[in-house]
Design a protein around this motif. Structure first.
Motif, PDB file in Angstrom:
ATOM      1  N   GLY A   1       0.790  -1.223   0.000  1.00 11.60           N
ATOM      2  CA  GLY A   1       0.000   0.000   0.000  1.00 11.60           C
ATOM      3  C   GLY A   1       0.823   1.274   0.000  1.00 11.60           C
ATOM      4  O   GLY A   1       0.287   2.365   0.172  1.00 11.60           O
ATOM      5  N   VAL A   2       2.127   1.148  -0.205  1.00 13.79           N
ATOM      6  CA  VAL A   2       3.004   2.318  -0.226  1.00 13.79           C
ATOM      7  C   VAL A   2       2.949   3.003  -1.590  1.00 13.79           C
ATOM      8  O   VAL A   2       3.084   4.208  -1.684  1.00 13.79           O
ATOM      9  CB  VAL A   2       4.453   1.909   0.117  1.00 13.79           C
ATOM     10  N   LEU A   3       2.737   2.210  -2.631  1.00 14.62           N
ATOM     11  CA  LEU A   3       2.575   2.716  -3.994  1.00 14.62           C
ATOM     12  C   LEU A   3       1.211   2.295  -4.508  1.00 14.62           C
ATOM     13  O   LEU A   3       0.693   1.250  -4.120  1.00 14.62           O
ATOM     14  CB  LEU A   3       3.653   2.143  -4.924  1.00 14.62           C
ATOM     15  N   GLU A   4       0.654   3.108  -5.396  1.00 12.04           N
ATOM     16  CA  GLU A   4      -0.633   2.781  -6.007  1.00 12.04           C
ATOM     17  C   GLU A   4      -0.476   2.822  -7.521  1.00 12.04           C
ATOM     18  O   GLU A   4       0.025   3.810  -8.068  1.00 12.04           O
ATOM     19  CB  GLU A   4      -1.685   3.792  -5.565  1.00 12.04           C
ATOM     20  N   ARG A   5      -0.899   1.769  -8.180  1.00 10.74           N
ATOM     21  CA  ARG A   5      -0.850   1.749  -9.640  1.00 10.74           C
ATOM     22  C   ARG A   5      -2.030   2.564 -10.168  1.00 10.74           C
ATOM     23  O   ARG A   5      -3.183   2.254  -9.896  1.00 10.74           O
ATOM     24  CB  ARG A   5      -0.920   0.318 -10.153  1.00 10.74           C
TER      25      ARG A   5
ATOM     26  N   ALA B   1       1.301   8.327  -0.227  1.00  9.91           N
ATOM     27  CA  ALA B   1       1.230   9.453   0.703  1.00  9.91           C
ATOM     28  C   ALA B   1       0.821  10.754   0.011  1.00  9.91           C
ATOM     29  O   ALA B   1       0.485  11.733   0.669  1.00  9.91           O
ATOM     30  CB  ALA B   1       2.578   9.648   1.387  1.00  9.91           C
ATOM     31  N   VAL B   2       0.807  10.757  -1.321  1.00  7.81           N
ATOM     32  CA  VAL B   2       0.475  11.964  -2.090  1.00  7.81           C
ATOM     33  C   VAL B   2      -1.040  12.034  -2.273  1.00  7.81           C
ATOM     34  O   VAL B   2      -1.666  11.056  -2.674  1.00  7.81           O
ATOM     35  CB  VAL B   2       1.178  11.932  -3.468  1.00  7.81           C
ATOM     36  N   PRO B   3      -1.646  13.185  -1.996  1.00  7.00           N
ATOM     37  CA  PRO B   3      -3.091  13.312  -2.213  1.00  7.00           C
ATOM     38  C   PRO B   3      -3.448  13.165  -3.692  1.00  7.00           C
ATOM     39  O   PRO B   3      -2.710  13.617  -4.562  1.00  7.00           O
ATOM     40  CB  PRO B   3      -3.413  14.737  -1.737  1.00  7.00           C
ATOM     41  N   ARG B   4      -4.567  12.534  -3.959  1.00  8.59           N
ATOM     42  CA  ARG B   4      -5.040  12.366  -5.338  1.00  8.59           C
ATOM     43  C   ARG B   4      -5.600  13.691  -5.837  1.00  8.59           C
ATOM     44  O   ARG B   4      -6.330  14.362  -5.128  1.00  8.59           O
ATOM     45  CB  ARG B   4      -6.107  11.291  -5.407  1.00  8.59           C
TER      46      ARG B   4
END
Length: 101
Positions: free
Chosen positions: A52-56, A66-69
């Protein structure tokens, strides 16, 4: 020590640091090709995604979790896919442009 061995020895924390530096200049996004060119093994990227640290976001495009969408996230990811090995700040020199705002 061969290049392949060096890449395998990087480890997940260093891979995360490497892709975070790339993503910082690209709205929190990076491509698989950019990560691989930075020496990140695919298996470590998969582990970070599973944790869950990266999102494809799209095929070959990832977001640091951690970056807002943003509203334009998918569009920005599509822009990165146009030239997956070229950083955003180099796009003006290659003719592939995408506004950084």
């Amino acid at each position: 020590m061969s290049q392949l061995w060096d890449r395998r020895a990087i480890g997940v924390p260093i891979v995360l640091a490497a892709v975070s530096m790339i993503a910082e200049a690209q709205w929190g996004l990076f491509t698989m090709r950019q990560a691989r060119e930075a020496g990140a093994p695919r298996r470590d990227l998969v582990r970070l995604e599973q944790a869950g640290v990266l999102e494809r976001i799209a095929h070959g495009a990832y977001l640091a979790a951690a970056v807002p969408r943003s509203d334009l996230l998918e569009l920005k990811a599509a822009g990165l896919q146009l030239a997956p090995g070229t950083p955003i700040d180099a796009r003006a020199r290659t003719g592939t442009r995408l506004n950084r705002s």
